[in-house]
Design a protein around this motif. Structure first.
Motif, PDB file in Angstrom:
ATOM      1  N   GLY A  28       0.791  -1.228   0.000  1.00 18.47           N
ATOM      2  CA  GLY A  28       0.000   0.000   0.000  1.00 18.47           C
ATOM      3  C   GLY A  28       0.822   1.275   0.000  1.00 18.47           C
ATOM      4  O   GLY A  28       0.282   2.367  -0.177  1.00 18.47           O
ATOM      5  N   HIS A  29       2.138   1.159   0.166  1.00 17.66           N
ATOM      6  CA  HIS A  29       2.983   2.355   0.123  1.00 17.66           C
ATOM      7  C   HIS A  29       3.232   2.730  -1.333  1.00 17.66           C
ATOM      8  O   HIS A  29       3.780   1.950  -2.104  1.00 17.66           O
ATOM      9  N   THR A  30       2.822   3.961  -1.690  1.00 20.74           N
ATOM     10  CA  THR A  30       2.929   4.373  -3.088  1.00 20.74           C
ATOM     11  C   THR A  30       4.303   4.937  -3.436  1.00 20.74           C
ATOM     12  O   THR A  30       4.725   4.910  -4.575  1.00 20.74           O
ATOM     13  N   GLN A  50       7.010   7.274  -7.579  1.00 19.89           N
ATOM     14  CA  GLN A  50       5.656   7.570  -7.116  1.00 19.89           C
ATOM     15  C   GLN A  50       4.770   6.655  -7.958  1.00 19.89           C
ATOM     16  O   GLN A  50       4.610   6.875  -9.163  1.00 19.89           O
ATOM     17  N   GLY A  51       4.229   5.623  -7.350  1.00 21.55           N
ATOM     18  CA  GLY A  51       3.580   4.571  -8.137  1.00 21.55           C
ATOM     19  C   GLY A  51       4.659   3.890  -8.976  1.00 21.55           C
ATOM     20  O   GLY A  51       5.721   3.553  -8.456  1.00 21.55           O
ATOM     21  N   ASN A  52       4.396   3.738 -10.262  1.00 22.25           N
ATOM     22  CA  ASN A  52       5.369   3.095 -11.141  1.00 22.25           C
ATOM     23  C   ASN A  52       6.245   4.083 -11.901  1.00 22.25           C
ATOM     24  O   ASN A  52       7.126   3.679 -12.659  1.00 22.25           O
ATOM     25  N   GLU A  72       3.090  -1.050  -8.883  1.00 21.25           N
ATOM     26  CA  GLU A  72       3.150  -0.177  -7.715  1.00 21.25           C
ATOM     27  C   GLU A  72       3.629  -0.949  -6.490  1.00 21.25           C
ATOM     28  O   GLU A  72       3.230  -0.673  -5.356  1.00 21.25           O
ATOM     29  N   SER A  73       4.509  -1.910  -6.746  1.00 15.25           N
ATOM     30  CA  SER A  73       4.996  -2.718  -5.648  1.00 15.25           C
ATOM     31  C   SER A  73       6.505  -2.897  -5.768  1.00 15.25           C
ATOM     32  O   SER A  73       7.251  -1.944  -5.561  1.00 15.25           O
ATOM     33  N   SER A  94      10.127   3.013   1.832  1.00 12.81           N
ATOM     34  CA  SER A  94       8.813   3.332   1.255  1.00 12.81           C
ATOM     35  C   SER A  94       8.029   4.216   2.215  1.00 12.81           C
ATOM     36  O   SER A  94       8.315   4.271   3.418  1.00 12.81           O
ATOM     37  N   THR A  96       3.846   6.293   2.575  1.00 10.99           N
ATOM     38  CA  THR A  96       2.471   6.308   2.064  1.00 10.99           C
ATOM     39  C   THR A  96       2.183   7.532   1.209  1.00 10.99           C
ATOM     40  O   THR A  96       1.110   7.639   0.618  1.00 10.99           O
ATOM     41  N   SER A  98       1.417  10.127  -1.450  1.00 13.14           N
ATOM     42  CA  SER A  98       0.956  10.047  -2.828  1.00 13.14           C
ATOM     43  C   SER A  98       0.708  11.458  -3.316  1.00 13.14           C
ATOM     44  O   SER A  98      -0.027  12.209  -2.682  1.00 13.14           O
TER      45      SER A  98
END
Lengths: 118, 110
Positions: A28-30, A50-52, A72-73, A94, A96, A98
């Motif tokens: 869940g960490h973006t 940030q995301g991918n 996103e992982s 990482s 959270t 976003s």
């Protein structure tokens, strides 16, 4: 819950070989960060996801270094044609946060991968 | 001027004493501030965020002085287990850049 994990924990490689380092962030960490820490030195920022997508690649020291993140992982940091000066601990963190949606900038670090180039 | 500066130390402090160290930052657009601790050959761990009004967590107190652009960390009744390197971390709002200081080494002496 599970924290940030990194693999391998230790890697010894010969000069000129390519290496791939893996980071599994907290679910869940973006936001995901890669840092390098040479022995007795401070943290050196490498790249931020940030995301991918990677809005900030400014810390990558040369074109031998690249990183990607999927789903996103998981993220992988690849170093091609390793040099002795690449020897260091590579840390992943990482958070959270976003962009545009808030979250925390508090970073949680993995245990690192200790890379030794001989 | 470096973006984030810390006295590298080491600070050698007897057990039970109070110790404080500062961290200065150069960018007035800095918005978020943190203290991390890093034990020898381990990863950094978040110690505390630093809020504008100052905050306390047990024996640890963090303060922010925006006018003079520094943050501080005060440790009361120091324990042997407080021996570590303390990293100051600053986030610059404009580009979400997060900058780590080089750290201050603290040795608590028995």
């Amino acid at each position: 819950g599970a924290g940030v994990s990194q693999s391998p924990s230790n890697k010894v490689t010969e000069k000129g070989k390519d290496v791939e380092l893996r980071c599994d962030p907290i679910s869940g960490h973006t936001a995901l960060y890669w840092y390098r820490q040479r022995l007795g030195q401070g943290l050196e920022f490498l790249i931020y996801f940030q995301g991918n997508s990677a809005p900030d690649k400014s810390g990558l020291p040369s074109d031998r270094f690249s990183a990607e993140r999927t789903g996103e992982s998981v993220s992988t940091l690849t170093i091609q044609r390793t040099q002795q000066e690449d020897s260091a601990v590579y840390l992943c963190a990482s958070s959270t946060h976003s962009q545009g949606l808030g979250g925390s900038y508090e970073q949680y670090f993995g245990p690192g991968t200790r890379l030794t180039v001989t | 001027r470096k973006e984030v500066e810390q006295d590298p130390g080491p600070f050698n402090v007897p057990e039970g004493a109070t110790v404080a160290f500062n961290c200065t930052y150069s960018n007035s657009a800095s918005q978020s501030f943190f203290w991390y601790r890093q034990d020898c050959r381990k990863e950094p761990k978040l110690l505390m965020s630093v809020y504008s009004s100052g905050n306390e967590d047990g024996r640890f107190t963090a303060q922010l002085n925006r006018a003079s652009q520094y943050i501080s960390l005060l440790i009361r009744d120091s324990k042997l287990s407080d021996s570590a390197t303390y990293l100051c971390v600053v986030r610059v709002n404009r580009d979400d850049k997060i900058i780590f200081g080089k750290g201050t080494r603290l040795h608590i002496l028995p």
